[in-house]
Design a protein around this motif. Structure first.
Motif, PDB file in Angstrom:
ATOM      1  N   PHE A 248       0.806  -1.233   0.000  1.00 53.13           N
ATOM      2  CA  PHE A 248       0.000   0.000   0.000  1.00 53.13           C
ATOM      3  C   PHE A 248       0.841   1.286   0.000  1.00 53.13           C
ATOM      4  CE2 PHE A 248      -3.510  -2.807   1.473  1.00 53.13           C
ATOM      5  CZ  PHE A 248      -4.357  -2.544   0.418  1.00 53.13           C
ATOM      6  N   PRO A 249       1.939   1.356   0.768  1.00 54.17           N
ATOM      7  CA  PRO A 249       2.699   2.615   0.726  1.00 54.17           C
ATOM      8  C   PRO A 249       3.152   2.991  -0.692  1.00 54.17           C
ATOM      9  CG  PRO A 249       3.415   1.288   2.578  1.00 54.17           C
ATOM     10  CD  PRO A 249       2.464   0.437   1.783  1.00 54.17           C
ATOM     11  N   VAL A 250       3.512   1.993  -1.492  1.00 51.56           N
ATOM     12  CA  VAL A 250       3.947   2.297  -2.869  1.00 51.56           C
ATOM     13  C   VAL A 250       2.744   2.643  -3.738  1.00 51.56           C
ATOM     14  CG1 VAL A 250       5.086   1.394  -4.929  1.00 51.56           C
ATOM     15  CG2 VAL A 250       5.956   0.817  -2.677  1.00 51.56           C
ATOM     16  N   LEU A 251       1.669   1.862  -3.618  1.00 50.80           N
ATOM     17  CA  LEU A 251       0.469   2.169  -4.418  1.00 50.80           C
ATOM     18  C   LEU A 251      -0.006   3.588  -4.098  1.00 50.80           C
ATOM     19  CD1 LEU A 251      -1.547  -1.183  -4.028  1.00 50.80           C
ATOM     20  CD2 LEU A 251       0.051  -0.549  -5.849  1.00 50.80           C
ATOM     21  N   ASN A 252       0.053   3.947  -2.832  1.00 55.06           N
ATOM     22  CA  ASN A 252      -0.478   5.251  -2.422  1.00 55.06           C
ATOM     23  C   ASN A 252       0.484   6.406  -2.643  1.00 55.06           C
ATOM     24  OD1 ASN A 252      -2.970   4.252  -1.782  1.00 55.06           O
ATOM     25  ND2 ASN A 252      -2.422   3.793   0.351  1.00 55.06           N
ATOM     26  N   ALA A 253       1.696   6.092  -3.087  1.00 54.57           N
ATOM     27  CA  ALA A 253       2.640   7.159  -3.431  1.00 54.57           C
ATOM     28  C   ALA A 253       2.523   7.533  -4.913  1.00 54.57           C
ATOM     29  CB  ALA A 253       4.067   6.705  -3.125  1.00 54.57           C
ATOM     30  N   ALA A 254       1.683   6.800  -5.649  1.00 52.09           N
ATOM     31  CA  ALA A 254       1.596   7.014  -7.107  1.00 52.09           C
ATOM     32  C   ALA A 254       0.985   8.377  -7.453  1.00 52.09           C
ATOM     33  CB  ALA A 254       0.757   5.909  -7.736  1.00 52.09           C
ATOM     34  N   GLU A 255       1.322   8.830  -8.649  1.00 51.01           N
ATOM     35  CA  GLU A 255       0.706  10.072  -9.137  1.00 51.01           C
ATOM     36  C   GLU A 255      -0.754   9.834  -9.494  1.00 51.01           C
ATOM     37  OE1 GLU A 255       2.996  12.329 -12.127  1.00 51.01           O
ATOM     38  OE2 GLU A 255       4.665  11.036 -11.563  1.00 51.01           O
ATOM     39  N   GLU A 256      -1.042   8.629 -10.005  1.00 51.98           N
ATOM     40  CA  GLU A 256      -2.427   8.339 -10.383  1.00 51.98           C
ATOM     41  C   GLU A 256      -2.693   6.837 -10.277  1.00 51.98           C
ATOM     42  OE1 GLU A 256      -4.136  10.659 -13.356  1.00 51.98           O
ATOM     43  OE2 GLU A 256      -5.443   9.092 -14.154  1.00 51.98           O
ATOM     44  N   VAL A 257      -3.877   6.508  -9.796  1.00 54.67           N
ATOM     45  CA  VAL A 257      -4.309   5.108  -9.722  1.00 54.67           C
ATOM     46  C   VAL A 257      -5.627   4.988 -10.487  1.00 54.67           C
ATOM     47  CG1 VAL A 257      -5.128   3.267  -8.202  1.00 54.67           C
ATOM     48  CG2 VAL A 257      -3.238   4.721  -7.456  1.00 54.67           C
ATOM     49  N   LEU A 258      -5.683   4.008 -11.377  1.00 51.22           N
ATOM     50  CA  LEU A 258      -6.952   3.677 -12.051  1.00 51.22           C
ATOM     51  C   LEU A 258      -7.378   2.311 -11.569  1.00 51.22           C
ATOM     52  CD1 LEU A 258      -6.719   4.515 -15.890  1.00 51.22           C
ATOM     53  CD2 LEU A 258      -7.762   5.835 -14.050  1.00 51.22           C
ATOM     54  N   LEU A 259      -8.561   2.232 -11.007  1.00 42.98           N
ATOM     55  CA  LEU A 259      -9.098   0.962 -10.530  1.00 42.98           C
ATOM     56  C   LEU A 259     -10.168   0.488 -11.497  1.00 42.98           C
ATOM     57  CD1 LEU A 259      -9.111   1.111  -6.742  1.00 42.98           C
ATOM     58  CD2 LEU A 259      -9.669  -0.982  -7.955  1.00 42.98           C
ATOM     59  N   LEU A 260      -9.881  -0.559 -12.221  1.00 45.24           N
ATOM     60  CA  LEU A 260     -10.797  -1.035 -13.266  1.00 45.24           C
ATOM     61  C   LEU A 260     -11.608  -2.211 -12.740  1.00 45.24           C
ATOM     62  CD1 LEU A 260      -8.275  -1.170 -16.282  1.00 45.24           C
ATOM     63  CD2 LEU A 260      -9.402   0.832 -15.269  1.00 45.24           C
ATOM     64  N   VAL A 261     -12.931  -2.057 -12.741  1.00 40.38           N
ATOM     65  CA  VAL A 261     -13.784  -3.138 -12.229  1.00 40.38           C
ATOM     66  C   VAL A 261     -14.958  -3.358 -13.176  1.00 40.38           C
ATOM     67  CG1 VAL A 261     -15.094  -4.007 -10.251  1.00 40.38           C
ATOM     68  CG2 VAL A 261     -13.185  -2.441  -9.862  1.00 40.38           C
ATOM     69  N   ALA A 262     -15.131  -4.594 -13.598  1.00 36.95           N
ATOM     70  CA  ALA A 262     -16.218  -4.916 -14.533  1.00 36.95           C
ATOM     71  C   ALA A 262     -16.895  -6.205 -14.112  1.00 36.95           C
ATOM     72  CB  ALA A 262     -15.651  -5.061 -15.950  1.00 36.95           C
ATOM     73  N   GLY A 263     -18.184  -6.290 -14.415  1.00 37.81           N
ATOM     74  CA  GLY A 263     -18.897  -7.556 -14.208  1.00 37.81           C
ATOM     75  C   GLY A 263     -19.825  -7.534 -13.015  1.00 37.81           C
ATOM     76  N   ALA A 264     -20.967  -8.216 -13.195  1.00 30.36           N
ATOM     77  CA  ALA A 264     -22.018  -8.231 -12.178  1.00 30.36           C
ATOM     78  C   ALA A 264     -21.563  -8.907 -10.886  1.00 30.36           C
ATOM     79  CB  ALA A 264     -23.241  -8.952 -12.742  1.00 30.36           C
ATOM     80  N   ASP A 265     -20.601  -9.825 -10.976  1.00 30.28           N
ATOM     81  CA  ASP A 265     -20.152 -10.516  -9.754  1.00 30.28           C
ATOM     82  C   ASP A 265     -19.411  -9.589  -8.794  1.00 30.28           C
ATOM     83  OD1 ASP A 265     -18.122 -10.431 -11.754  1.00 30.28           O
ATOM     84  OD2 ASP A 265     -16.958 -11.909 -10.611  1.00 30.28           O
ATOM     85  N   LYS A 266     -19.060  -8.409  -9.264  1.00 29.94           N
ATOM     86  CA  LYS A 266     -18.354  -7.450  -8.389  1.00 29.94           C
ATOM     87  C   LYS A 266     -19.308  -6.404  -7.815  1.00 29.94           C
ATOM     88  CE  LYS A 266     -14.208  -8.942  -9.974  1.00 29.94           C
ATOM     89  NZ  LYS A 266     -13.401  -8.249 -10.936  1.00 29.94           N
ATOM     90  N   ALA A 267     -20.572  -6.400  -8.272  1.00 30.34           N
ATOM     91  CA  ALA A 267     -21.477  -5.288  -7.946  1.00 30.34           C
ATOM     92  C   ALA A 267     -21.702  -5.108  -6.447  1.00 30.34           C
ATOM     93  CB  ALA A 267     -22.821  -5.485  -8.660  1.00 30.34           C
ATOM     94  N   GLU A 268     -21.899  -6.205  -5.744  1.00 25.89           N
ATOM     95  CA  GLU A 268     -22.163  -6.118  -4.304  1.00 25.89           C
ATOM     96  C   GLU A 268     -20.950  -5.531  -3.571  1.00 25.89           C
ATOM     97  OE1 GLU A 268     -25.112  -6.955  -2.919  1.00 25.89           O
ATOM     98  OE2 GLU A 268     -24.306  -6.320  -0.971  1.00 25.89           O
ATOM     99  N   THR A 269     -19.783  -6.004  -3.946  1.00 24.77           N
ATOM    100  CA  THR A 269     -18.568  -5.490  -3.290  1.00 24.77           C
ATOM    101  C   THR A 269     -18.334  -4.031  -3.656  1.00 24.77           C
ATOM    102  OG1 THR A 269     -17.680  -7.714  -3.571  1.00 24.77           O
ATOM    103  CG2 THR A 269     -16.154  -6.046  -2.805  1.00 24.77           C
ATOM    104  N   VAL A 270     -18.580  -3.684  -4.918  1.00 24.72           N
ATOM    105  CA  VAL A 270     -18.419  -2.287  -5.330  1.00 24.72           C
ATOM    106  C   VAL A 270     -19.292  -1.388  -4.463  1.00 24.72           C
ATOM    107  CG1 VAL A 270     -18.960  -0.639  -7.194  1.00 24.72           C
ATOM    108  CG2 VAL A 270     -17.697  -2.730  -7.713  1.00 24.72           C
ATOM    109  N   ARG A 271     -20.530  -1.806  -4.232  1.00 23.42           N
ATOM    110  CA  ARG A 271     -21.445  -0.992  -3.419  1.00 23.42           C
ATOM    111  C   ARG A 271     -20.923  -0.861  -1.983  1.00 23.42           C
ATOM    112  NH1 ARG A 271     -25.168  -1.783   0.128  1.00 23.42           N
ATOM    113  NH2 ARG A 271     -25.173  -4.045  -0.089  1.00 23.42           N
ATOM    114  N   LYS A 272     -20.503  -1.981  -1.419  1.00 23.13           N
ATOM    115  CA  LYS A 272     -20.023  -1.929  -0.026  1.00 23.13           C
ATOM    116  C   LYS A 272     -18.750  -1.086   0.087  1.00 23.13           C
ATOM    117  CE  LYS A 272     -21.865  -6.377   1.513  1.00 23.13           C
ATOM    118  NZ  LYS A 272     -21.546  -7.812   1.491  1.00 23.13           N
ATOM    119  N   VAL A 273     -17.889  -1.225  -0.908  1.00 19.00           N
ATOM    120  CA  VAL A 273     -16.608  -0.495  -0.859  1.00 19.00           C
ATOM    121  C   VAL A 273     -16.840   1.008  -1.001  1.00 19.00           C
ATOM    122  CG1 VAL A 273     -14.508  -0.048  -2.223  1.00 19.00           C
ATOM    123  CG2 VAL A 273     -15.144  -2.398  -1.641  1.00 19.00           C
ATOM    124  N   LEU A 274     -17.707   1.379  -1.937  1.00 22.10           N
ATOM    125  CA  LEU A 274     -17.881   2.808  -2.228  1.00 22.10           C
ATOM    126  C   LEU A 274     -18.920   3.478  -1.337  1.00 22.10           C
ATOM    127  CD1 LEU A 274     -17.644   2.836  -6.130  1.00 22.10           C
ATOM    128  CD2 LEU A 274     -15.953   3.637  -4.486  1.00 22.10           C
TER     129      LEU A 274
END
Ligand code: 6PG
Length: 250
Positions: free
Chosen positions: A187-213
């Protein structure tokens, strides 16, 4: 996670083209500023189309690949020829289609016996290319991440040791539910980045996307992605976004 923007695309294809356009913009800015564009790429299924677009005949020519350095976000403990290898997938979808100097491609040697040593060498490689100031974390220009239905990102799985890593930039991480070791940026390296793109697709991720966001923080590893001094965008397809109560407008 207040700073993150959320963009929703009708399909994975549109999401992937938008991510490719962002990659191109950032690569161009770095070329104008005469600095390397250092990118870390994830494995998994979701980013494959993005890599194929970047490596396609029409798109590849738009990017000055000699100015780009490609790192891995994570890797499985297998050789590159193994179908599970992230590097193998990135090579097949992208690297084998572009003219990028060999020294600009930074592979995690998942097949090695001593994975701690591989991680030490990978950190040294990050220092050599990114030249962080003393006591600072290396600052990647762009990190492409995905998310599993359990809320993992990179190879930072729920309950695994590397979640709490504050010092090491790259480390092996044993994933109990998969009974396998992976290598991962922390995480320290990921969070030191200039930009992060989080790509998420598909209905199987929908429940987690809602809980996360929309749920409380601290429930899923991916909620710890929060660039200290950088931008973060979620790129979702409609299937993954379908359970959001307050989807972003426009
Ligand atoms: C990997 C990853 C991992 C991935 C998620 C999502 O090596 O598999 O880097 O974090 O991004 O598991 O994977 P999908 O895109 O296949 O859903």
């Amino acid at each position: 996670m207040a700073k993150a923007s959320v963009k929703i695309f009708p399909t994975l294809e549109e999401l992937s083209w938008a991510a490719a356009a962002r990659f191109e913009d950032l690569a161009r800015i770095c070329a104008i500023e005469k600095r390397n564009f250092c990118v870390a790429l994830s494995g998994g299924l979701t980013p494959r189309l993005l890599y194929q677009i970047l490596g396609s005949e029409t798109f590849a020519g738009r990017i000055r690949w000699d100015n780009v350095h490609i790192f891995e976000v994570d890797e499985r403990a297998v050789p590159p020829e193994n179908p599970q290898s992230n590097f193998g997938m990135i090579r097949e979808t992208l690297l084998s289609h572009i003219s990028i100097p060999e020294e600009n491609v930074h592979r995690m040697a998942g097949e090695a016996e001593n994975l701690d040593e591989v991680c030490r060498q990978y950190s040294a490689e990050l220092v050599r290319v990114l030249k962080p100031a003393k006591d600072e974390f290396p600052r990647l220009g762009l990190v492409i991440l995905g998310m599993g239905p359990d809320g993992h990102t990179a190879s930072l799985f729920p309950g695994s040791e590397a979640l709490e890593e504050k010092v090491l930039w790259v480390r092996p991480n044993y994933i109990d539910k998969l009974k396998m070791k992976r290598l991962t940026l922390t995480f320290p390296v990921l969070n030191a980045a200039e930009e992060v793109l989080l790509l998420v697709a598909g209905a199987d991720k929908a429940e987690t996307v809602r809980k996360v966001l929309e749920g409380p923080p601290g429930q899923f590893p991916v909620q710890r992605v929060d660039p200290v001094n950088g931008r973060m965008s979620w790129f979702l397809d409609e299937a993954a976004a379908r359970l959001l109560n307050s989807p972003p407008k426009g």
